[in-house]
Design a protein around this motif. Structure first.
Motif, PDB file in Angstrom:
ATOM      1  N   MET A  32       0.861  -1.206   0.000  1.00  0.00           N
ATOM      2  CA  MET A  32       0.000   0.000   0.000  1.00  0.00           C
ATOM      3  C   MET A  32       0.895   1.253   0.000  1.00  0.00           C
ATOM      4  O   MET A  32       1.853   1.310   0.774  1.00  0.00           O
ATOM      5  CB  MET A  32      -0.841  -0.021   1.287  1.00  0.00           C
ATOM      6  N   PRO A  33       0.581   2.240  -0.850  1.00  0.00           N
ATOM      7  CA  PRO A  33       1.399   3.464  -0.832  1.00  0.00           C
ATOM      8  C   PRO A  33       1.298   4.197   0.521  1.00  0.00           C
ATOM      9  O   PRO A  33       0.270   4.112   1.192  1.00  0.00           O
ATOM     10  CB  PRO A  33       0.779   4.328  -1.940  1.00  0.00           C
ATOM     11  N   VAL A  34       2.368   4.882   0.861  1.00  0.00           N
ATOM     12  CA  VAL A  34       2.389   5.712   2.073  1.00  0.00           C
ATOM     13  C   VAL A  34       2.483   7.161   1.595  1.00  0.00           C
ATOM     14  O   VAL A  34       3.407   7.510   0.861  1.00  0.00           O
ATOM     15  CB  VAL A  34       3.617   5.369   2.945  1.00  0.00           C
ATOM     16  N   VAL A  35       1.488   7.982   1.953  1.00  0.00           N
ATOM     17  CA  VAL A  35       1.434   9.348   1.439  1.00  0.00           C
ATOM     18  C   VAL A  35       1.626  10.362   2.562  1.00  0.00           C
ATOM     19  O   VAL A  35       0.930  10.303   3.582  1.00  0.00           O
ATOM     20  CB  VAL A  35       0.077   9.599   0.734  1.00  0.00           C
ATOM     21  N   LEU A  36       2.585  11.255   2.374  1.00  0.00           N
ATOM     22  CA  LEU A  36       2.829  12.306   3.364  1.00  0.00           C
ATOM     23  C   LEU A  36       2.088  13.569   2.946  1.00  0.00           C
ATOM     24  O   LEU A  36       2.243  14.035   1.803  1.00  0.00           O
ATOM     25  CB  LEU A  36       4.325  12.602   3.449  1.00  0.00           C
ATOM     26  N   VAL A  37       1.278  14.107   3.856  1.00  0.00           N
ATOM     27  CA  VAL A  37       0.593  15.374   3.597  1.00  0.00           C
ATOM     28  C   VAL A  37       0.974  16.369   4.697  1.00  0.00           C
ATOM     29  O   VAL A  37       1.453  15.975   5.760  1.00  0.00           O
ATOM     30  CB  VAL A  37      -0.952  15.208   3.540  1.00  0.00           C
ATOM     31  N   GLY A  38       0.733  17.640   4.429  1.00  0.00           N
ATOM     32  CA  GLY A  38       1.036  18.671   5.432  1.00  0.00           C
ATOM     33  C   GLY A  38       1.578  19.911   4.740  1.00  0.00           C
ATOM     34  O   GLY A  38       1.872  19.893   3.545  1.00  0.00           O
ATOM     35  N   MET A  39       1.722  20.967   5.530  1.00  0.00           N
ATOM     36  CA  MET A  39       2.132  22.257   4.981  1.00  0.00           C
ATOM     37  C   MET A  39       3.552  22.253   4.415  1.00  0.00           C
ATOM     38  O   MET A  39       4.360  21.400   4.767  1.00  0.00           O
ATOM     39  CB  MET A  39       2.059  23.318   6.081  1.00  0.00           C
ATOM     40  N   MET A  40       3.820  23.276   3.587  1.00  0.00           N
ATOM     41  CA  MET A  40       5.189  23.504   3.125  1.00  0.00           C
ATOM     42  C   MET A  40       6.057  23.721   4.363  1.00  0.00           C
ATOM     43  O   MET A  40       5.631  24.394   5.305  1.00  0.00           O
ATOM     44  CB  MET A  40       5.303  24.799   2.306  1.00  0.00           C
ATOM     45  N   GLY A  41       7.239  23.139   4.359  1.00  0.00           N
ATOM     46  CA  GLY A  41       8.156  23.362   5.472  1.00  0.00           C
ATOM     47  C   GLY A  41       8.068  22.332   6.585  1.00  0.00           C
ATOM     48  O   GLY A  41       8.793  22.418   7.570  1.00  0.00           O
ATOM     49  N   THR A  42       7.183  21.325   6.437  1.00  0.00           N
ATOM     50  CA  THR A  42       7.119  20.297   7.489  1.00  0.00           C
ATOM     51  C   THR A  42       8.202  19.244   7.291  1.00  0.00           C
ATOM     52  O   THR A  42       8.437  18.434   8.188  1.00  0.00           O
ATOM     53  CB  THR A  42       5.756  19.559   7.510  1.00  0.00           C
ATOM     54  N   GLY A  43       8.813  19.218   6.112  1.00  0.00           N
ATOM     55  CA  GLY A  43       9.878  18.233   5.872  1.00  0.00           C
ATOM     56  C   GLY A  43       9.378  16.976   5.182  1.00  0.00           C
ATOM     57  O   GLY A  43      10.008  15.923   5.286  1.00  0.00           O
ATOM     58  N   LYS A  44       8.252  17.068   4.455  1.00  0.00           N
ATOM     59  CA  LYS A  44       7.683  15.877   3.794  1.00  0.00           C
ATOM     60  C   LYS A  44       8.689  15.210   2.855  1.00  0.00           C
ATOM     61  O   LYS A  44       8.837  13.999   2.858  1.00  0.00           O
ATOM     62  CB  LYS A  44       6.423  16.255   2.986  1.00  0.00           C
ATOM     63  N   THR A  45       9.371  16.036   2.067  1.00  0.00           N
ATOM     64  CA  THR A  45      10.306  15.478   1.075  1.00  0.00           C
ATOM     65  C   THR A  45      11.511  14.838   1.768  1.00  0.00           C
ATOM     66  O   THR A  45      11.878  13.703   1.461  1.00  0.00           O
ATOM     67  CB  THR A  45      10.769  16.586   0.105  1.00  0.00           C
ATOM     68  N   THR A  46      12.106  15.535   2.707  1.00  0.00           N
ATOM     69  CA  THR A  46      13.289  15.005   3.407  1.00  0.00           C
ATOM     70  C   THR A  46      12.930  13.742   4.182  1.00  0.00           C
ATOM     71  O   THR A  46      13.652  12.746   4.137  1.00  0.00           O
ATOM     72  CB  THR A  46      13.833  16.066   4.398  1.00  0.00           C
ATOM     73  N   VAL A  47      11.818  13.791   4.900  1.00  0.00           N
ATOM     74  CA  VAL A  47      11.394  12.632   5.683  1.00  0.00           C
ATOM     75  C   VAL A  47      11.032  11.469   4.745  1.00  0.00           C
ATOM     76  O   VAL A  47      11.450  10.334   4.953  1.00  0.00           O
ATOM     77  CB  VAL A  47      10.194  13.011   6.600  1.00  0.00           C
TER      78      VAL A  47
END
Ligand code: S3P
Length: 179
Positions: free
Chosen positions: A1-16
């Protein structure tokens, strides 16, 4: 199952997300990077050339395409959840994770580089606060909520892995009637 990160800019979604993917043995995708590759333009250039609405359509298409594919970790752009189709796709096909941080941290991190067209305003903190207020009800529908840790991202990744296991156990139990 895909894992999708959501949240505001600057929360670190890409790095995490980039660190979470190998820990789960999954490939990593970033919706902004996919849109940029497809358009041959940066997000800022896309906003400028075609406007936010057109960017949102492209964003929804990219996310739909990725979620129809094999399992992966996906970092979404902060505004992806404002599109009802995207919300429905995420709910139906993925485990979703809301990465949260306070406004001050968000502004500090998101304005480090001038790549976010929505923050090119006279008062980025006020803009951020308005966007958070508009979007929080959508982020809050995510399966898992995580406070972005002040320390190294590894800490956030470790917490996410634990919470995903918990979530999957709980939903598996529900399905088999063991809850
Ligand atoms: C946006 C967030 C950005 C990018 C675009 C719009 C938003 O992504 O998609 O600048 O509306 O919050 P990040 O959340 O990865 O910064």
């Amino acid at each position: 199952m895909p894992v999708v990160l959501v949240g505001m800019m600057g929360t670190g979604k890409t790095t995490v997300g980039r660190r979470l993917a190998p820990a789960l043995n999954l490939p990593f995708f970033d919706s902004d990077a996919e849109i940029e590759a497809a358009a041959g333009m940066s997000v800022a250039e896309l906003f400028e050339a075609h406007g936010e609405e057109s960017f949102r359509d492209g964003e929804a298409r990219v996310i739909k395409r990725l979620l129809e594919g094999p399992p992966h970790v996906l970092a979404t752009g902060g505004g992806a959840v404002i599109h009802p189709d995207t919300r429905a796709e995420i709910k139906a096909k993925a485990v979703s994770i809301w990465l949260r941080a306070d406004i001050e941290t968000l502004v500090q991190r998101a304005t480090r580089r001038d790549t976010r067209p929505l923050l090119r305003t006279s008062d980025p903190a006020a803009t951020m606060a308005r966007l958070v207020a508009e979007r929080e009800p959508f982020y809050a529908t995510a399966d898992i909520h995580i406070d972005s840790q002040p320390g190294p991202h590894e800490q956030t990744v470790a917490i996410i892995i634990e919470k995903i296991a918990e979530f999957l156990r709980a939903s598996g139990n529900e399905q088999s009637g063991d809850a």
